[in-house]
Design a protein around this motif. Sequence first.
Motif, PDB file in Angstrom:
ATOM      1  N   ASN A  74       0.846  -1.228   0.020  1.00  0.00           N
ATOM      2  CA  ASN A  74       0.086   0.149  -0.054  1.00  0.00           C
ATOM      3  C   ASN A  74       0.675   1.085   0.055  1.00  0.00           C
ATOM      4  N   THR A  75       0.329   2.374  -0.663  1.00  0.00           N
ATOM      5  CA  THR A  75       1.037   3.625  -0.439  1.00  0.00           C
ATOM      6  C   THR A  75      -0.265   4.587  -0.494  1.00  0.00           C
ATOM      7  N   ALA A  76       0.113   6.017   0.058  1.00  0.00           N
ATOM      8  CA  ALA A  76      -0.959   6.985   0.179  1.00  0.00           C
ATOM      9  C   ALA A  76      -0.670   7.751  -0.995  1.00  0.00           C
ATOM     10  N   ASP A  77       0.529   7.743  -1.509  1.00  0.00           N
ATOM     11  CA  ASP A  77       1.129   8.799  -2.472  1.00  0.00           C
ATOM     12  C   ASP A  77       1.788   7.948  -3.435  1.00  0.00           C
ATOM     13  N   ILE A  78       0.854   7.493  -4.613  1.00  0.00           N
ATOM     14  CA  ILE A  78       1.296   6.860  -5.828  1.00  0.00           C
ATOM     15  C   ILE A  78       2.636   7.390  -6.557  1.00  0.00           C
ATOM     16  N   GLU A  79       2.358   8.609  -6.645  1.00  0.00           N
ATOM     17  CA  GLU A  79       3.455   9.402  -7.354  1.00  0.00           C
ATOM     18  C   GLU A  79       4.700   9.239  -6.859  1.00  0.00           C
ATOM     19  N   ALA A  80       4.743   9.654  -5.276  1.00  0.00           N
ATOM     20  CA  ALA A  80       5.982   9.555  -4.763  1.00  0.00           C
ATOM     21  C   ALA A  80       6.485   8.038  -4.729  1.00  0.00           C
ATOM     22  N   ALA A  81       5.694   7.080  -4.707  1.00  0.00           N
ATOM     23  CA  ALA A  81       6.318   5.621  -4.700  1.00  0.00           C
ATOM     24  C   ALA A  81       6.636   5.404  -5.885  1.00  0.00           C
TER      25      ALA A  81
END
Length: 117
Positions: A74-81
């Motif tokens: 999981n991630t809250a920020d797909i672009e940062a991931a």
Amino acid sequence: MKSPIQNEVGAIFVPVKDIEKARDWYCDLLSVPTEEDFPGGHLYVLPMKHARVVLDSKIYSEEAVFKATAFHFNTADIEAAYTYMKEKGIDVVSDIQFGHFFNFKDPDGNLLMIRKC
């Protein structure tokens, strides 16, 4: 009879060739500390918040490697991931899809996913 099986995943086993190398790679990816504990000499349980991810060198073979995504992180920020993975030189195999997920491979070729939740 009501099912005695609980509605939760206990662990996901990931086939890896070199247990120490895989431990170091996954711990670095997730920014978690590494431990020296290898039950049976071939397992490493990643310190996760929910379902456990178990790296297992005993079940590794080229045929056992995940060719389809078996689970996602999981991630809250797909672009940062996505940027993080690219900057680390990880084999990212898709662009961000529908603004919610992308796929990548671990060093053993297991296909995995990062998903915005």
